[in-house]
Design a protein around this motif. Structure first.
Motif, short mmCIF file in Angstrom:
data_model
loop_
_atom_site.label_atom_id
_atom_site.label_comp_id
_atom_site.label_asym_id
_atom_site.label_seq_id
_atom_site.Cartn_x
_atom_site.Cartn_y
_atom_site.Cartn_z
N ALA A 1 99.75 69.94 13.55
CA ALA A 1 98.01 69.56 13.98
C ALA A 1 97.09 68.83 12.04
N ARG A 2 98.38 67.98 11.62
CA ARG A 2 97.56 67.43 10.91
C ARG A 2 97.69 66.05 10.48
N ALA A 3 97.19 66.10 9.74
CA ALA A 3 97.38 63.91 9.71
C ALA A 3 98.64 63.22 9.45
N GLY A 4 98.87 62.77 9.58
CA GLY A 4 100.16 62.18 10.06
C GLY A 4 101.51 62.85 11.50
N ALA A 5 100.76 64.06 11.80
CA ALA A 5 101.36 64.44 13.37
C ALA A 5 102.86 65.02 11.98
N THR A 6 102.65 65.75 11.23
CA THR A 6 103.62 66.03 10.56
C THR A 6 104.76 67.10 11.83
N VAL A 7 106.02 67.30 11.22
CA VAL A 7 106.58 67.84 11.77
C VAL A 7 108.33 69.08 11.39
N SER A 8 107.96 70.39 11.69
CA SER A 8 108.59 70.93 11.17
C SER A 8 110.42 70.78 10.63
N MET A 9 110.67 69.85 10.09
CA MET A 9 112.23 70.06 10.02
C MET A 9 113.27 70.07 9.42
N PRO A 10 114.65 70.68 10.01
CA PRO A 10 115.41 71.64 9.90
C PRO A 10 115.96 69.88 8.15
N LEU A 11 116.28 70.40 7.56
CA LEU A 11 116.79 70.27 6.26
C LEU A 11 118.46 70.59 5.90
N THR A 12 119.51 69.67 5.57
CA THR A 12 120.70 70.25 4.63
C THR A 12 120.24 70.67 3.15
N TRP A 13 120.72 71.35 2.78
CA TRP A 13 120.56 72.04 0.91
C TRP A 13 120.65 70.84 0.25
N ALA A 14 121.27 69.57 0.94
CA ALA A 14 121.46 68.49 -0.05
C ALA A 14 120.60 67.60 -0.47
N GLN A 15 119.58 67.90 0.68
CA GLN A 15 117.62 67.08 0.77
C GLN A 15 116.54 67.57 0.13
N VAL A 16 116.85 69.66 -0.32
CA VAL A 16 115.44 70.16 -0.97
C VAL A 16 116.70 69.86 -2.72
N ARG A 17 115.02 68.50 -3.27
CA ARG A 17 115.43 68.28 -4.47
C ARG A 17 114.02 67.83 -4.61
N GLY A 18 113.72 67.80 -5.85
CA GLY A 18 111.78 67.78 -5.85
C GLY A 18 111.09 66.34 -5.35
N ASP A 19 112.08 65.28 -5.17
CA ASP A 19 111.87 63.83 -4.59
C ASP A 19 111.69 64.09 -3.76
N LEU A 20 111.85 65.30 -2.33
CA LEU A 20 111.28 65.07 -1.10
C LEU A 20 109.96 65.21 -0.51
N ASP A 21 109.62 64.79 0.36
CA ASP A 21 108.05 64.21 0.70
C ASP A 21 108.63 64.27 2.03
N PRO A 22 107.88 66.37 2.29
CA PRO A 22 108.16 66.60 3.44
C PRO A 22 106.77 65.77 3.90
N LYS A 23 106.27 64.91 3.67
CA LYS A 23 105.63 64.21 4.68
C LYS A 23 106.17 63.40 5.58
N LYS A 24 107.41 62.62 5.20
CA LYS A 24 107.90 61.74 6.03
C LYS A 24 108.65 61.82 7.46
N TYR A 25 107.66 63.08 7.93
CA TYR A 25 109.14 64.13 8.78
C TYR A 25 107.82 64.26 9.63
N THR A 26 107.28 63.19 11.16
CA THR A 26 106.12 63.24 11.37
C THR A 26 106.81 62.71 12.72
N VAL A 27 106.21 62.85 14.05
CA VAL A 27 106.82 63.13 15.16
C VAL A 27 107.20 61.82 15.93
N ARG A 28 107.09 60.54 14.94
CA ARG A 28 107.44 59.04 14.93
C ARG A 28 108.74 58.86 13.87
N SER A 29 109.08 59.57 12.92
CA SER A 29 110.33 59.26 12.83
C SER A 29 111.39 60.32 12.47
#
Length: 180
Positions: free
Chosen positions: A121-149
């Motif tokens: 229940a946050r702005a943008g309807a973000t989602v708790s998204m499973p990631l690969t370890w390769a995705q865990v970088r400094g430029d990762l933007d957790p806000k891009k994982y939304t109910v739409r994307s």
């Protein structure tokens, strides 16, 4: 199906609001490295907020919730002792300035942690998204994982593949940690 037997550990990395995300990514990688050295496999996910969860599946046979929580706490305490300028295990927001709260408290019989793919229940309807370890970088933007994307992203991801097969005994890891 067996709530009295722990089957995973959750390390909730909760940063001070002012910290850049690369610090959270580095903390997650440090948790993963520490767990790997103890013989445990881990996966990672966004929380739907500003942090990350590092999750370790394990075979809980012969391990109580109290023991699992103590093990998670010991890992977090070691990180906070090794890098007190980066981490703390005290949940006080006032003490969190410029640091990441290493929350081991999720590892209790009656505690909760946001589930994978849960919308928040946050702005943008973000989602708790499973990631690969390769995705865990400094430029990762957790806000891009939304109910739409997320639906389209799920069709392409291999994140958390093999999660069920990764569960191993935690007892050996507990013994290794105790001897350090």
């Amino acid at each position: 199906g067996r709530p009295d037997v722990p089957g995973r550990l959750v390390f909730d990395l909760d940063p001070d609001e002012a910290l850049p995300f690369d610090r959270v990514a580095a903390a997650a990688q440090e948790v993963r490295d520490r767990l790997t050295r103890l013989g445990l496999t881990s996966v990672v996910k966004t929380t739907g907020g500003k942090g990350l969860h590092v999750v370790t599946p394990f075979n809980g046979k012969g391990v109580s919730w109290k023991e699992a929580k103590a093990f998670a706490r010991a890992i977090c305490e070691a990180m906070a002792e090794d890098s007190p300028d980066k981490y703390l295990i005290n949940m006080s927001k006032a003490k969190r300035m410029g640091k990441i709260f290493l929350d081991y408290l999720r590892n209790d019989r009656l505690s909760t942690a946001v589930a994978v793919l849960s919308p928040r229940a946050r702005a943008g309807a973000t989602v708790s998204m499973p990631l690969t370890w390769a995705q865990v970088r400094g430029d990762l933007d957790p806000k891009k994982y939304t109910v739409r994307s997320v639906p389209a992203l799920l069709a392409k991801t291999k994140a958390w593949d093999g999660y069920e097969d990764a569960a191993s005994s935690i007892k050996a890891a507990m013994k290794k940690l105790a001897t350090r």
